[in-house]
Design a protein around this motif. Structure first.
Motif, PDB file in Angstrom:
ATOM      1  N   PHE A  87     -16.462   5.019   0.892  1.00 16.97           N
ATOM      2  CA  PHE A  87     -16.411   5.017  -0.570  1.00 16.97           C
ATOM      3  C   PHE A  87     -17.781   5.411  -1.121  1.00 16.97           C
ATOM      4  CE2 PHE A  87     -13.116   1.310  -0.735  1.00 16.97           C
ATOM      5  CZ  PHE A  87     -12.236   2.079  -0.001  1.00 16.97           C
TER       6      PHE A  87
ATOM      7  N   MET B 235       0.859  -1.178   0.000  1.00 13.69           N
ATOM      8  CA  MET B 235       0.000   0.000   0.000  1.00 13.69           C
ATOM      9  C   MET B 235       0.892   1.223   0.000  1.00 13.69           C
ATOM     10  SD  MET B 235      -3.159   1.183   0.368  1.00 13.69           S
ATOM     11  CE  MET B 235      -3.885  -0.421   0.688  1.00 13.69           C
TER      12      MET B 235
ATOM     13  N   VAL C  66     -14.521  10.628  -8.359  1.00 16.95           N
ATOM     14  CA  VAL C  66     -14.482  10.267  -6.933  1.00 16.95           C
ATOM     15  C   VAL C  66     -14.162  11.540  -6.148  1.00 16.95           C
ATOM     16  CG1 VAL C  66     -13.347   8.849  -5.188  1.00 16.95           C
ATOM     17  CG2 VAL C  66     -13.705   7.935  -7.485  1.00 16.95           C
TER      18      VAL C  66
ATOM     19  N   TYR D 170     -17.069   2.503   4.840  1.00 15.92           N
ATOM     20  CA  TYR D 170     -15.634   2.805   4.681  1.00 15.92           C
ATOM     21  C   TYR D 170     -15.430   4.200   4.102  1.00 15.92           C
ATOM     22  CZ  TYR D 170     -10.872   0.995   4.587  1.00 15.92           C
ATOM     23  OH  TYR D 170      -9.553   0.764   4.869  1.00 15.92           O
TER      24      TYR D 170
ATOM     25  N   TRP E 296      -9.303   8.201 -10.811  1.00 13.65           N
ATOM     26  CA  TRP E 296     -10.173   8.682  -9.736  1.00 13.65           C
ATOM     27  C   TRP E 296     -11.221   9.657 -10.246  1.00 13.65           C
ATOM     28  CZ3 TRP E 296     -10.200   5.778  -5.722  1.00 13.65           C
ATOM     29  CH2 TRP E 296      -9.037   5.093  -5.354  1.00 13.65           C
TER      30      TRP E 296
HETATM   31  N1  LIG Z   1     -13.809   4.036  -4.428  1.00 13.12           N
HETATM   32  C1  LIG Z   1     -12.994   4.611  -3.564  1.00 13.12           C
HETATM   33  N2  LIG Z   1     -13.276   5.818  -3.034  1.00 13.12           N
HETATM   34  C2  LIG Z   1     -12.431   6.408  -2.145  1.00 13.12           C
HETATM   35  N3  LIG Z   1     -11.243   5.855  -1.742  1.00 13.12           N
HETATM   36  C3  LIG Z   1     -10.911   4.655  -2.238  1.00 13.12           C
HETATM   37  C4  LIG Z   1     -11.757   3.960  -3.174  1.00 13.12           C
HETATM   38  N4  LIG Z   1     -11.160   2.782  -3.488  1.00 13.12           N
HETATM   39  C5  LIG Z   1     -10.013   2.731  -2.796  1.00 13.12           C
HETATM   40  N5  LIG Z   1      -9.853   3.851  -2.048  1.00 13.12           N
HETATM   41  C6  LIG Z   1      -8.716   4.172  -1.179  1.00 13.12           C
HETATM   42  O1  LIG Z   1      -7.612   4.412  -2.051  1.00 13.12           O
HETATM   43  C7  LIG Z   1      -6.427   3.834  -1.511  1.00 13.12           C
HETATM   44  C8  LIG Z   1      -5.860   2.815  -2.503  1.00 13.12           C
HETATM   45  O2  LIG Z   1      -6.800   1.762  -2.695  1.00 13.12           O
HETATM   46  P1  LIG Z   1      -6.304   0.234  -2.821  1.00 13.12           P
HETATM   47  O3  LIG Z   1      -5.474  -0.146  -1.644  1.00 13.12           O
HETATM   48  O4  LIG Z   1      -7.505  -0.605  -3.098  1.00 13.12           O
HETATM   49  O5  LIG Z   1      -5.370   0.384  -4.110  1.00 13.12           O
HETATM   50  P2  LIG Z   1      -4.247  -0.605  -4.678  1.00 13.12           P
HETATM   51  O6  LIG Z   1      -4.198  -0.381  -6.137  1.00 13.12           O
HETATM   52  O7  LIG Z   1      -4.495  -1.984  -4.211  1.00 13.12           O
HETATM   53  O8  LIG Z   1      -2.933  -0.067  -3.994  1.00 13.12           O
HETATM   54  P3  LIG Z   1      -1.566  -0.908  -3.737  1.00 13.12           P
HETATM   55  O9  LIG Z   1      -1.161  -1.494  -5.035  1.00 13.12           O
HETATM   56  O10 LIG Z   1      -0.646   0.176  -3.244  1.00 13.12           O
HETATM   57  O11 LIG Z   1      -1.892  -1.934  -2.693  1.00 13.12           O
HETATM   58  C9  LIG Z   1      -6.799   3.249  -0.167  1.00 13.12           C
HETATM   59  O12 LIG Z   1      -6.535   4.214   0.825  1.00 13.12           O
HETATM   60  C10 LIG Z   1      -8.294   3.000  -0.297  1.00 13.12           C
HETATM   61  O13 LIG Z   1      -8.946   3.010   0.952  1.00 13.12           O
END
Ligand SMILES: Nc1ncnc2c1ncn2[C@@H]1O[C@H](COP(=O)(O)OP(=O)(O)OP(=O)(O)O)[C@@H](O)[C@H]1O
Length: 274
Positions: free
Chosen positions: A69, A1, A258, A67, A255
């Motif tokens: 979202f 993350m 969002v 959460y 994004w």
């Molecule tokens: N739909 C959404 N709306 C707002 N925030 C979101 C949304 N989806 C994810 N996030 C937030 O964005 C951030 C990144 O999301 P996530 O961990 O799913 O991404 P990732 O691509 O898996 O990142 P990594 O590869 O670094 O693990 C997190 O803080 C998560 O809570």
């Protein structure tokens, strides 16, 4: 993350270089020749712009909403629905674009909560990533009552023996630790129906991944989520995946739509900002 860019400004061209394109192209053309190029893949172009339209369980939607979202990222708009339908998925996008949330939602939607057995296995390369995925899974699955076990290096065998008999739905772990648990028969693979490789392919775990694949049931849904697609991805696709859906998301508009507030709320919950 990792810390994510709120404005989608972190696009790193090296993740999308010609090698990536070559690999994705070879993924398409594997064993089919030019005419049958698409045969090894499921074409899936649907984009679902709201969580409410994804036909998710009520309690999963409540978890997503709680959460903070409001609207899915581009990755989630393209990835959640095919994953929930049980299709194999290859999803490539840069870190922090919503991949973890995509596969956590896909898993939570498909679990049988009356069966307290491990039904989904997620491999991640580092202890920190394992813990972060666990946190996301528990938060999104709060109203579903999901039981999750994180398996990281340094967990003693006696600790594992204490936790697993109480029952889990999902195990998330580093590959060495998971392989060890399976070989010791502390983790029964019989009910596992979903297997996720999160950001595993650039970390040189090929042998351990293959080892674990051999121990899993033959009929299993496989998800490959990564910022990069090294050549090992091609091999894994050939050997273990069944006509996967390919999703490659450019970060520029990931994004789009969002709200800043939703992003800030989620980042704060993840401990990325105060
Ligand atoms: N739909 C959404 N709306 C707002 N925030 C979101 C949304 N989806 C994810 N996030 C937030 O964005 C951030 C990144 O999301 P996530 O961990 O799913 O991404 P990732 O691509 O898996 O990142 P990594 O590869 O670094 O693990 C997190 O803080 C998560 O809570």
């Amino acid at each position: 993350m990792v810390e994510m860019a709120l404005e989608g400004s972190q696009f790193d061209a090296k993740h999308y270089d010609s090698t990536t394109q070559d690999i994705l192209f070879s993924l398409c053309s594997y064993n089919t020749g030019a005419l049958g190029r698409q045969e090894n893949f499921t074409s899936y172009d649907e984009v679902v712009e709201s969580f409410e339209d994804m036909s998710l369980q009520e309690d999963l939607l409540r978890g997503i909403c709680a959460y903070g979202f409001e609207k899915p990222s581009s990755v989630q708009q393209r990835g959640i629905v095919p994953f929930c339908k049980g299709l194999d998925v290859i999803l490539q996008s840069e870190p922090g674009t919503g991949k973890t949330t995509t596969f956590c939602s896909g898993i939570l939607q498909q679990l049988d909560y009356n069966l307290v057995e491990c039904q989904a296995l997620v491999l991640a390369p580092t202890r920190e990533l394992v813990q972060q995925i666990k946190k996301t899974m528990l938060a999104l699955g709060d109203y579903l009552g999901v039981k999750v076990h994180a398996c990281v290096g340094g967990t003693s065998a006696s600790e594992v023996h204490k936790i697993l008999p109480e029952g889990v739905h999902v195990v998330i772990g580093q590959p060495g630790c998971v392989a060890d648990m399976m070989h010791r028969q502390s983790l029964c693979p019989d009910h596992i129906k979903v297997f996720i490789l999160d950001d595993m392919l650039s970390h040189g775990f090929k042998d351990q991944i293959y080892d674990i694949f051999q121990l899993l049931p033959a009929k299993i849904q496989v998800g490959l989520f990564s910022a990069v697609m090294p050549p090992e991805a091609l091999e894994i696709t050939r050997k273990f995946m069944n006509k996967p859906v390919r999703i490659l998301v450019d970060s520029a508009r990931v994004w789009s739509g969002v709200s800043l507030l939703a992003l800030r709320t989620a980042r704060a919950k993840d401990g990325l900002i105060r």
